[in-house]
Scaffold this active site. Structure first.
Site, PDB file in Angstrom:
ATOM      1  CG  ASN A   1      32.043  44.659  44.998  1.00  0.00           C
ATOM      2  OD1 ASN A   1      32.652  43.813  44.340  1.00  0.00           O
ATOM      3  ND2 ASN A   1      32.634  45.521  45.786  1.00  0.00           N
TER       4      ASN A   1
ATOM      5  CG  PHE B   1      34.127  41.767  36.924  1.00  0.00           C
ATOM      6  CD1 PHE B   1      34.330  42.845  37.772  1.00  0.00           C
ATOM      7  CD2 PHE B   1      34.472  40.493  37.369  1.00  0.00           C
ATOM      8  CE1 PHE B   1      34.890  42.659  39.039  1.00  0.00           C
ATOM      9  CE2 PHE B   1      35.029  40.307  38.629  1.00  0.00           C
ATOM     10  CZ  PHE B   1      35.247  41.386  39.468  1.00  0.00           C
TER      11      PHE B   1
ATOM     12  CB  CYS C   1      42.282  43.581  30.329  1.00  0.00           C
ATOM     13  SG  CYS C   1      41.516  44.522  31.652  1.00  0.00           S
TER      14      CYS C   1
ATOM     15  NE  ARG D   1      33.143  34.257  16.702  1.00  0.00           N
ATOM     16  CZ  ARG D   1      33.926  35.079  15.984  1.00  0.00           C
ATOM     17  NH1 ARG D   1      35.091  34.662  15.499  1.00  0.00           N
ATOM     18  NH2 ARG D   1      33.550  36.306  15.755  1.00  0.00           N
TER      19      ARG D   1
END
Ligand code: SAH
Length: 389
Positions: free
Chosen positions: A269, A221, A330, A206
Site C-alpha cells: 500500500n 501507484f 485524475c 517523457r
C-alpha cells in the site's frame, strides 16, 4: 423530429453541450432512449441536435448545432476530422486516443488505438445503439485488424447500460507488444486498466523521465511500471516501483526484464510504504505520485483531500535537497486550484516548500474544451523542493 425545449438560463446557453433533467421545460414527440432529438429554446429556435436518454440525469448531449442525423456518413466525417486534427498537431502516434467523446463531437464515444488494434467504449445510450455504424466508420477510415469493445466502465450504469466486453471486429490478441519511446510493454486490451495502457500519461512519462538521469526514483501507484521504466531508460540509478496489486507487481518485474533495466518492484500500500520510508529516513531525488481517483463524486472530495494530503506530506519529506515531485490527480472533481491548495497544506505540515517546474495535464489527443469542463480530468504538477531559507 422529437425534441426538448430547454429552460432559460440553462448551461447550454453558456456554451455547454449538456441538458440536465432539471433544465427541461418540456419534451415533445415522445423520443426513445438513444434517439436523436432537436433542442429548442422557448421561442422555438433550434439550439442543435442531441442524443437523448431519460434514464440519465444528463438527458441530452448536443453533438451538432444544426439538424443532424447520426448516420454512417456523419461518423465517417467526425472520425476523419479527429484524425486529421491529431495529425496536424503531431499527436497521432502508434498508440493513442483517436476519439475523446465530447471533445471530438461524439458524446460518450471513446476510441483508443494500439497500432492496428482499436478499443472502443460507448458510454451513452445514443452511441451504444449505433455501435455497428461506428465500427463500420472506423473500418472505413482506419482499416483496423480488430475492434474490441471495453464497455465494462461503471459509468455505463448511469445510462442504464449493461457492462460488456468482446470483439466487435476481427480478433484482439491476448498480449499485444507495444513500444512507447523505446520502452516495450505488453498490453492486454481486453482486461488491462483503462483500455490497456494509461495513454493519457504518455507525454508525462517523457516529461518526467527527462529529469531522471543519475537520480534515485520512487514511482508510487506504479501500475505496470510505466513511469519507472521510462526513468530507468533515461538513466536513473535506483528505481523503486510501489503497487498494491500483486499481478501488476509481477507485470512490472516482467516489463523490467523485457527492457533490461533494474526496477525494485514492491507490493505494498503506497500510504504504508511512504510512511515507513520516512521512518527509515530514506530519501529520493524524484518521487512520482499517480494514485487512482480518490473521488468519483463531488460529495467525497473531503476524504479524498485527506488521502492526497497524506501521501504528499510523506512524499515531500522523502525528497532529497532540490528533489523533484511529479504528482497527478485524475479526478475531474479535484480542480487544479484545489490540488494546489492541498499541496500547500502538505508543504506546511512537512515543512518542505516547492517551486513549480511544470503544470502537467492531458496530452493533445485527449483535448479539453473550456466550455465543457467535464472533458478535463488529469492535472498535475512537477515541483522541486526549495532549499531551506
Ligand atoms: N502511473 C500508472 C498509472 C497508475 S493507476 C501509469 O502511468 O501507468 C493507479 C494504480 O495504483 C493502479 O495500478 C492501482 O492498482 C494502484 N493502487 C491503488 N491503490 C493503491 C495503494 N493504496 N497503494 C499502491 N497502489 C495502489
Amino acid at each position: 423530429m422529437a425534441g426538448i425545449v430547454v429552460r432559460p438560463r440553462a448551461r447550454i446557453y453558456h456554451g455547454h453541450d449538456w441538458v440536465y433533467n432539471t433544465e427541461v421545460l418540456k419534451t415533445f414527440g415522445d423520443p426513445a432512449p438513444g434517439e436523436v432529438v432537436s433542442l429548442k429554446d422557448g421561442r422555438d429556435r433550434l439550439l442543435g441536435s442531441a442524443i437523448y436518454n431519460p434514464a440519465s440525469q444528463i438527458v441530452a448531449r448536443r453533438f451538432s448545432r444544426q439538424r443532424q442525423e447520426l448516420d454512417l456518413d456523419f461518423f465517417v466525417r467526425r472520425v476523419r476530422l479527429a484524425i486529421q486534427e491529431r495529425e496536424a498537431l503531431g499527436a497521432f502516434g502508434l498508440a493513442g486516443r483517436v476519439i475523446w467523446s465530447e471533445s471530438d463531437g461524439l458524446p460518450g464515444l471513446i476510441v483508443d488505438r494500439y497500432g492496428e488494434h482499436l478499443v472502443l467504449q460507448t458510454l451513452t445510450a445514443g452511441m451504444d445503439l449505433r455501435k455497428p455504424l461506428i465500427v463500420e466508420a472506423l473500418k472505413l477510415v482506419l482499416r483496423p485488424a480488430s475492434v474490441f469493445e471495453r464497455n465494462d466502465a461503471p459509468v455505463r450504469r448511469a445510462e442504464g447500460l449493461p457492462l460488456v466486453t468482446g470483439d466487435l471486429w476481427g480478433q484482439t490478441p491476448p498480449d499485444l507488444p507495444i513500444e512507447l519511446d523505446g520502452v516495450s510493454f505488453r498490453v492486454d486490451l481486453r482486461s488491462g486498466h483503462k483500455t490497456g495502457l494509461y495513454l493519457d500519461q504518455v507525454e508525462n512519462y517523457r516529461l518526467v523521465a527527462a529529469h531522471a538521469a543519475g537520480k534515485t526514483v520512487l514511482d508510487c501507484f506504479s501500475n505496470q511500471g510505466a513511469f519507472a521504466l521510462h526513468c530507468a531508460r533515461a538513466g536513473a540509478t535506483r528505481i523503486v516501483a510501489v503497487e498494491s496489486n500483486a499481478d501488476l507487481v509481477q507485470q512490472i518485474r516482467l516489463n523490467a526484464a523485457r527492457n533490461q533495466v533494474e526496477v525494485e518492484a514492491v507490493q505494498a500500500n503506497a500510504f504504508d510504504y511512504l510512511s515507513s520510508a520516512v521512518d527509515r529516513s530514506e530519501t529520493f531525488d524524484l518521487v512520482i505520485l499517480d494514485p487512482p481517483s480518490f473521488t468519483k463524486s463531488r460529495g467525497s472530495v473531503d476524504s479524498a483531500w485527506r488521502g492526497y494530503k497524506e501521501i504528499h506530506r510523506r512524499a515531500l519529506q522523502l525528497l532529497s535537497p532540490r528533489g523533484l515531485l511529479a504528482t497527478f490527480s485524475c479526478s475531474h472533481h479535484v480542480t487544479r486550484e484545489m490540488f494546489r491548495e492541498m499541496l500547500v497544506d502538505a508543504s506546511v505540515d512537512a515543512k518542505r516548500f516547492v517551486r513549480v517546474l511544470n503544470f502537467l495535464s492531458q496530452p493533445l489527443d485527449h483535448p479539453i474544451l473550456p466550455h465543457l469542463p467535464e472533458t478535463e480530468y488529469l492535472k498535475g504538477f512537477l515541483v522541486q523542493a526549495l532549499p531551506g531559507r
